[in-house]
Design an enzyme around this catalytic site. Structure first.
Site, mmCIF file in Angstrom:
data_model
loop_
_atom_site.group_PDB
_atom_site.id
_atom_site.type_symbol
_atom_site.label_atom_id
_atom_site.label_comp_id
_atom_site.label_asym_id
_atom_site.label_seq_id
_atom_site.Cartn_x
_atom_site.Cartn_y
_atom_site.Cartn_z
ATOM 1 N N SER A 1 0.840 -1.199 0.000
ATOM 2 C CA SER A 1 0.000 0.000 0.000
ATOM 3 C C SER A 1 0.873 1.245 0.000
ATOM 4 C CB SER A 1 -0.841 -0.024 1.276
ATOM 5 O OG SER A 1 -1.429 1.232 1.502
ATOM 6 N N LYS B 1 2.109 -3.511 6.832
ATOM 7 C CA LYS B 1 2.455 -3.567 5.399
ATOM 8 C C LYS B 1 3.955 -3.341 5.221
ATOM 9 C CE LYS B 1 -1.453 -4.423 3.305
ATOM 10 N NZ LYS B 1 -1.664 -5.786 2.775
ATOM 11 N N TYR C 1 -1.905 -0.896 11.013
ATOM 12 C CA TYR C 1 -2.165 -1.551 9.719
ATOM 13 C C TYR C 1 -1.042 -1.212 8.732
ATOM 14 C CZ TYR C 1 -3.640 -1.315 4.881
ATOM 15 O OH TYR C 1 -3.643 -1.375 3.518
HETATM 16 N N1 UFG Z 1 -12.946 11.083 3.035
HETATM 17 C C1 UFG Z 1 -14.021 11.921 3.321
HETATM 18 N N2 UFG Z 1 -15.157 11.355 3.824
HETATM 19 C C2 UFG Z 1 -15.274 10.004 4.047
HETATM 20 C C3 UFG Z 1 -14.162 9.170 3.771
HETATM 21 C C4 UFG Z 1 -13.013 9.748 3.266
HETATM 22 O O1 UFG Z 1 -13.958 13.143 3.125
HETATM 23 O O2 UFG Z 1 -16.331 9.553 4.512
HETATM 24 C C5 UFG Z 1 -11.726 11.679 2.441
HETATM 25 C C6 UFG Z 1 -10.458 11.464 3.262
HETATM 26 O O3 UFG Z 1 -10.305 12.500 4.194
HETATM 27 C C7 UFG Z 1 -9.400 11.445 2.144
HETATM 28 C C8 UFG Z 1 -10.116 10.826 0.953
HETATM 29 O O4 UFG Z 1 -11.505 11.012 1.215
HETATM 30 O O5 UFG Z 1 -9.045 12.761 1.813
HETATM 31 C C9 UFG Z 1 -9.834 9.333 0.770
HETATM 32 O O6 UFG Z 1 -10.097 8.650 1.984
HETATM 33 P P1 UFG Z 1 -10.222 7.048 2.050
HETATM 34 O O7 UFG Z 1 -10.611 6.699 3.445
HETATM 35 O O8 UFG Z 1 -11.108 6.551 0.958
HETATM 36 O O9 UFG Z 1 -8.754 6.545 1.704
HETATM 37 P P2 UFG Z 1 -7.350 6.900 2.399
HETATM 38 O O10 UFG Z 1 -6.558 7.633 1.372
HETATM 39 O O11 UFG Z 1 -7.508 7.511 3.707
HETATM 40 O O12 UFG Z 1 -6.755 5.445 2.684
HETATM 41 C C10 UFG Z 1 -6.609 4.504 1.654
HETATM 42 C C11 UFG Z 1 -6.846 3.113 2.212
HETATM 43 C C12 UFG Z 1 -5.773 2.713 3.174
HETATM 44 C C13 UFG Z 1 -4.428 2.886 2.546
HETATM 45 C C14 UFG Z 1 -4.258 4.287 2.007
HETATM 46 C C15 UFG Z 1 -2.998 4.329 1.194
HETATM 47 O O13 UFG Z 1 -8.088 3.046 2.876
HETATM 48 O O14 UFG Z 1 -5.926 1.350 3.459
HETATM 49 O O15 UFG Z 1 -5.341 4.617 1.122
HETATM 50 O O16 UFG Z 1 -2.548 5.594 1.033
HETATM 51 F F1 UFG Z 1 -3.490 2.671 3.477
#
Ligand code: UFG
Length: 339
Positions: A124, A153, A149
């Site tokens: 990841s 990785k 988590y």
């Molecule tokens: N976000 C929102 N509202 C939500 C969920 C997310 O505004 O309900 C925003 C977050 O703040 C972020 C973006 O949308 O800016 C993406 O968030 P995600 O939770 O979809 O994904 P992340 O980038 O936080 O994390 C993902 C995976 C992890 C992994 C990571 C790798 O979930 O497992 O990418 O960079 F580790």
């Protein structure tokens, strides 16, 4: 010769299974359904018109693993299995470290015993440190990670790297996924999170079909174009195909190598909401709330190494990702649960 997919019934595993079967490869899937449902196996068979071998097993069970290698002629493993909820890992670190590392230890021991020396590992972008310059190249600094988590990785990357260098694996490819979204175009398989989704796309999808009232946008004061977080979203089918390229690469080489798997383009939360509205024709109401702890402003890949070495490039853009995610969600409003 067959490819073993650990965690092959999960979101990325199931899409990879479909692509492998379509390419004529024989597949063995091992999964304990901790974050997936048995019906996914029938859906994979329906899409591909082909069968594969399946074991319902907890991969921490050494005897179960030994049996899989004894009963099949496995020449390569794609290792997806592992716990992956960031928030849960912060609350239950021992569970995450113990589970994810034990699976990898047992798998590597079973591979060694069976003389299987090729692994593609599901890693990841979370392994990169927080202050890396964008876009992230594979040589960007690793760690410190922000949660257990992510640390598992990074640790697994290190373990696999050490094993390859010691000659216990012939070849290993570490695929660093950015943000996988979308679904198979058939609408038969897709992402089916347990409970309220943590990730943006499944959340938006559930708002679009009326299961949740509005999207919470976590912060609009980041130093980005519109103040919301920017990520590199990648269609899960493109990601699945990267695994086939990684297998080809590992078959040609004797080395350990990490590759970013992303499109190289960053989109903000508001870009994604807009693209989803356009693709679905549905309303996607949202409200801005506080930043989510641990989030970074921007995270996107330099995917040129994968283009050059793996001969892989993402084909699908954001609108297609949203279109396919919406098709999956609207055809399966309750995910894989009985309709
Ligand atoms: N976000 C929102 N509202 C939500 C969920 C997310 O505004 O309900 C925003 C977050 O703040 C972020 C973006 O949308 O800016 C993406 O968030 P995600 O939770 O979809 O994904 P992340 O980038 O936080 O994390 C993902 C995976 C992890 C992994 C990571 C790798 O979930 O497992 O990418 O960079 F580790």
């Amino acid at each position: 010769m067959a490819v073993l997919l650990t965690g092959g019934a999960g979101f990325i595993g199931s899409h990879t299974c479909v692509e492998l079967l379509a390419a004529g490869r024989d597949v063995v899937v091992a999964d304990n359904f901790s974050n997936s449902k048995p019906v996914v196996l029938d859906r994979i068979r329906k899409i591909s018109g082909r069968d594969f071998v399946f074991y319902e097993t907890d991969l921490r069970d050494a005897d179960g693993l030994r049996r899989i290698f004894a009963e099949n002629d496995i020449d390569a493993v794609i290792h997806f299995a592992g716990l992956k909820a960031v928030g849960e890992s912060v609350a239950k670190p021992l569970y995450y470290y113990s589970h994810n590392l034990t699976v990898t230890f047992e798998l590597c021991k079973a591979m060694r015993e069976a003389g299987c020396g090729v692994m593609v590992f599901s890693s990841s972008a979370t392994v990169y440190g927080q202050n890396g310059k964008m876009p992230l190249g594979e040589d960007s600094p690793l760690g410190p990670t922000t949660n257990p988590y992510g640390e598992t990785k990074l640790m697994q990357e290190r373990i696999i790297t050490d094993l390859q260098r010691a000659g216990e694996l012939r070849s290993a490819v570490l695929l660093r996924y950015f943000n996988p979204i979308g679904a198979h175009p058939s609408g038969l398989i897709g992402e089916d999170p347990n409970g309220i989704p943590n990730n943006l796309l499944p959340y938006i999808s559930q708002v679009a079909v009326g299961k949740l009232p509005y999207v919470k946008v976590y912060g609009n004061d980041y130093p980005t174009r519109d103040g919301t977080g920017v990520r590199d979203y990648i269609h899960v089918v493109d990601l699945a195909r990267a695994h086939l390229k990684a297998l080809d690469y590992a078959a040609r080489k004797s080395c350990v190598r990490a590759f970013n798997i992303g499109t190289g383009t960053g989109y903000s939360v508001l870009d994604v909401i807009k693209a989803f509205r356009d693709a679905s024709g549905k309303k996607v109401p949202y409200r801005t709330v506080h930043r989510r702890p641990g989030d970074v402003a921007e995270c996107y890949a330099d995917p040129s190494l994968a283009a050059h070495e793996l001969r892989w490039k993402a084909e699908y853009g954001l609108s297609r990702m949203c279109e396919d995610a919406y098709r999956w969600q609207s055809m399966n409003p309750r995910g894989y649960e009985e309709q």
